[in-house]
Design a protein around this motif. Sequence first.
Motif, PDB file in Angstrom:
ATOM      1  N   GLN A  70     -11.346  35.853  22.975  1.00 31.73           N
ATOM      2  CA  GLN A  70     -10.073  35.745  23.717  1.00 31.73           C
ATOM      3  C   GLN A  70      -9.193  36.956  23.409  1.00 31.73           C
ATOM      4  OE1 GLN A  70      -7.622  32.114  23.041  1.00 31.73           O
ATOM      5  NE2 GLN A  70      -5.864  33.512  23.159  1.00 31.73           N
ATOM      6  N   ALA A  71      -8.432  37.410  24.387  1.00 38.61           N
ATOM      7  CA  ALA A  71      -7.493  38.507  24.132  1.00 38.61           C
ATOM      8  C   ALA A  71      -6.433  38.040  23.142  1.00 38.61           C
ATOM      9  CB  ALA A  71      -6.829  38.937  25.433  1.00 38.61           C
ATOM     10  N   ALA A  72      -6.245  38.821  22.092  1.00 42.84           N
ATOM     11  CA  ALA A  72      -5.135  38.562  21.166  1.00 42.84           C
ATOM     12  C   ALA A  72      -3.922  39.355  21.644  1.00 42.84           C
ATOM     13  CB  ALA A  72      -5.524  38.977  19.753  1.00 42.84           C
ATOM     14  N   ILE A  73      -4.171  40.628  21.968  1.00 40.29           N
ATOM     15  CA  ILE A  73      -3.083  41.498  22.438  1.00 40.29           C
ATOM     16  C   ILE A  73      -3.464  42.099  23.782  1.00 40.29           C
ATOM     17  CG2 ILE A  73      -1.804  43.647  21.999  1.00 40.29           C
ATOM     18  CD1 ILE A  73      -2.299  43.312  19.044  1.00 40.29           C
ATOM     19  N   ILE A  74      -2.549  42.043  24.723  1.00 44.06           N
ATOM     20  CA  ILE A  74      -2.686  42.882  25.920  1.00 44.06           C
ATOM     21  C   ILE A  74      -1.622  43.960  25.781  1.00 44.06           C
ATOM     22  CG2 ILE A  74      -2.500  43.029  28.424  1.00 44.06           C
ATOM     23  CD1 ILE A  74      -3.364  40.068  28.532  1.00 44.06           C
ATOM     24  N   TYR A  75      -2.077  45.174  25.564  1.00 40.40           N
ATOM     25  CA  TYR A  75      -1.149  46.308  25.426  1.00 40.40           C
ATOM     26  C   TYR A  75      -0.975  46.908  26.810  1.00 40.40           C
ATOM     27  CZ  TYR A  75       0.156  51.172  24.244  1.00 40.40           C
ATOM     28  OH  TYR A  75       0.760  52.408  24.169  1.00 40.40           O
ATOM     29  N   ASP A  76       0.256  46.931  27.282  1.00 44.80           N
ATOM     30  CA  ASP A  76       0.541  47.482  28.608  1.00 44.80           C
ATOM     31  C   ASP A  76       1.630  48.523  28.431  1.00 44.80           C
ATOM     32  OD1 ASP A  76       1.798  47.889  31.192  1.00 44.80           O
ATOM     33  OD2 ASP A  76       0.604  46.174  31.888  1.00 44.80           O
TER      34      ASP A  76
END
Length: 630
Positions: A70-76
């Motif tokens: 699962q994504a822990a961080i989505i860096y945008d």
Amino acid sequence: MTRYAATHRLSIENPVEFWAQAAEGIDWEERWNQVLDAADGLTGRWFAGGRLNTCYNALDRHVERGRGEQAAIIYDSAVTDTKRTITYAQLLDEVTHFAGALAANGVAKGDRVIVYMPMIPEAVVAVLACARLGAVHSVVFGGFAANELATRIDDAKPTLIVSASCGIEPSRLVEYKPLLDEAIDLSRHKPSRCILLQRPQVEAPMHAGRDIDWNDAMAAAKPHACVTVEATDPLYLLYTSGTTGQPKGIVRDNGGHAVALHWSMKNIYGVEPGEVYWAASDIGWVVGHSYIIYGPLLHGNTTVLYEGKPVGTPDAGAFWRVAAEHKVAAMFTAPTAFRAIKQQDPSGELIKDYDLSGLRTLFLAGERCDPDTLHWAEDKLGIPVIDHWWQTETGWSIAANCVGIERLPVKAGSVGPAAPGWDVRTLDVNGNDVGPGEVGAIACKLPLPPGTLAGLWQAEDRFRDAYLTTFPGYYETGDAGFVDADGYINVMSRTDDVINVAGHRLSTGAIEEVLASHSDVAECAVVGAADHLKGQLPLGFLVLKAGVERDSSDIVGEAVHLVREQVGPVAAFKNAVIVPRLPKTRSGKILRGTMRKIADSEDYTVPATIEDPVVLGEIQDALGSIGYAK
Ligand code: COA
Ligand code: AMP
């Protein structure tokens, strides 16, 4: 009785039972001896005798139980046009290695590490690696000047500092390394190592023998296991403005913090593990600590790390793009961000370009939310907009409409009822409860719930004096307001000299100290004047030394420059005026409240204690010359 009322009542009547149950959401190495040891420290200690690791709870346990992919961080990053998804397994791998790198460079349990970084995933890695080692992180916001960083270095005495070559503001690159070098030059305490991440936009010069490249440190690192700590051991220090130039080092413990933040994700924000949660703030502020990093990760959510602004990166649709693209379920930001969006896109045209069907709730905090902004957001988004109130000291909400327990009606202008765990009172100067609807100092009956400040870093007397002395048996919030007949709290103003600029907390005292250091300034005062975008802006009053005959606009320009250099651009100090005298009481106290009212064109009564009422006319005239006091 409503579900909220029953929950709140249990939390106040039986806090031990209430928080012991919440603590089941955390994995303990050893369970506590006492849920609350009320006799320990000035305000008691939660989960005394318990042992755990906060990083284990934020990462390892999720990977062990199947959330690895699962994504822990989505860096945008809107400012670099970069997106990166980091799974729980990948984040764990990076954190274990960076913890190894810190340990190899001399960081051990209890040591302090300053993190001076922009909104990039490595900042989260550095923070969690400290937690893994039982080291105490202290994140310093990038918008502060070298001098402010130096003050924090001298107070926290870090073994090591983690930084990056630059931050990226829409209008310019902010080179961190010269600021870091200058801060270390200015400070008496010298960290033995700095680990520096070179971002592609700027290559920073390295200080041989002290500075290590992030990539080299990682390449040489062996993964490090979690170090078990006491529940009552410090997890982090976060400095915040008080009434003097010396910031307060708020101490957060491990156990109570993990319990409270984990509990808050479901109960206050109404999200389930696996959902995407986005706090559009900065890791340098408490909102970033609690709701970009720890809360979502402790709860198994995906957190969005957004490097950009609500407007201008590239437009006022930036928030909608991020929320739609990453399927954000709950979002949290400051009202000022919405005022900025509303100013540029008043009819909310850009919202229509995005599918926001997954966004269930918008939470606002950090400053007073004006009803216009609240209604605009409700109207344009068509979802509940929840204003809630908290402070760096408290780490999570004192008051909130807890949608995960029961969504109560929203009242514009109010921050909702007291959150579970909080016994909120409005008191008069003698410490007596004022009635419903009457304005008083807002104080919280002790004990405070878990996750709140365990004290000020190595400053017990200051902790007692600043928060616990005015109203014995209570925590003094520094805010004033009223509670209505339904128990809804309205936070109206501060009772001290702290001001709030775009959701950022600043000390007028700190700005005054800088202004007073100008060689032509004999005396000065700073107040927070109303601003339609940022809520408040600092406004300076300068009295010049006798005989100074330089051009006043030069002096004002130098004063503005000095504050930017010494406090930082985040102070947004752009306006000052030269006045012949400051209005004072006969005992010499500067009448800042009256000056603020004149600046904001509010009605005021001439204080009975004023030394010379004529001064108020002089202030009015001077402010009129720079567009205030119309
Ligand atoms: N590093 C270096 N400088 C920074 C910085 C950082 N991390 N963050 C802000 N600054 C600088 C800005 O560049 C600006 O400098 P300038 O005077 O050269 O323009 C100054 O500090 C003030 O910044 P900011 O408060 O962001 O004002 P702004 O005019 O650039 O933007 C808003 C206005 C409303 C868009 C902005 O304040 C905002 O997004 N606010 C949200 C507030 C928030 O997240 N608060 C956190 C609590 S929840
Ligand atoms: P900080 O410690 O930077 O989070 O600032 C905390 C202060 O911001 C509080 O003491 C209040 O003065 C103000 N504040 C935070 N949230 C709110 C809110 N929802 N409404 C009114 N004021 C708020």
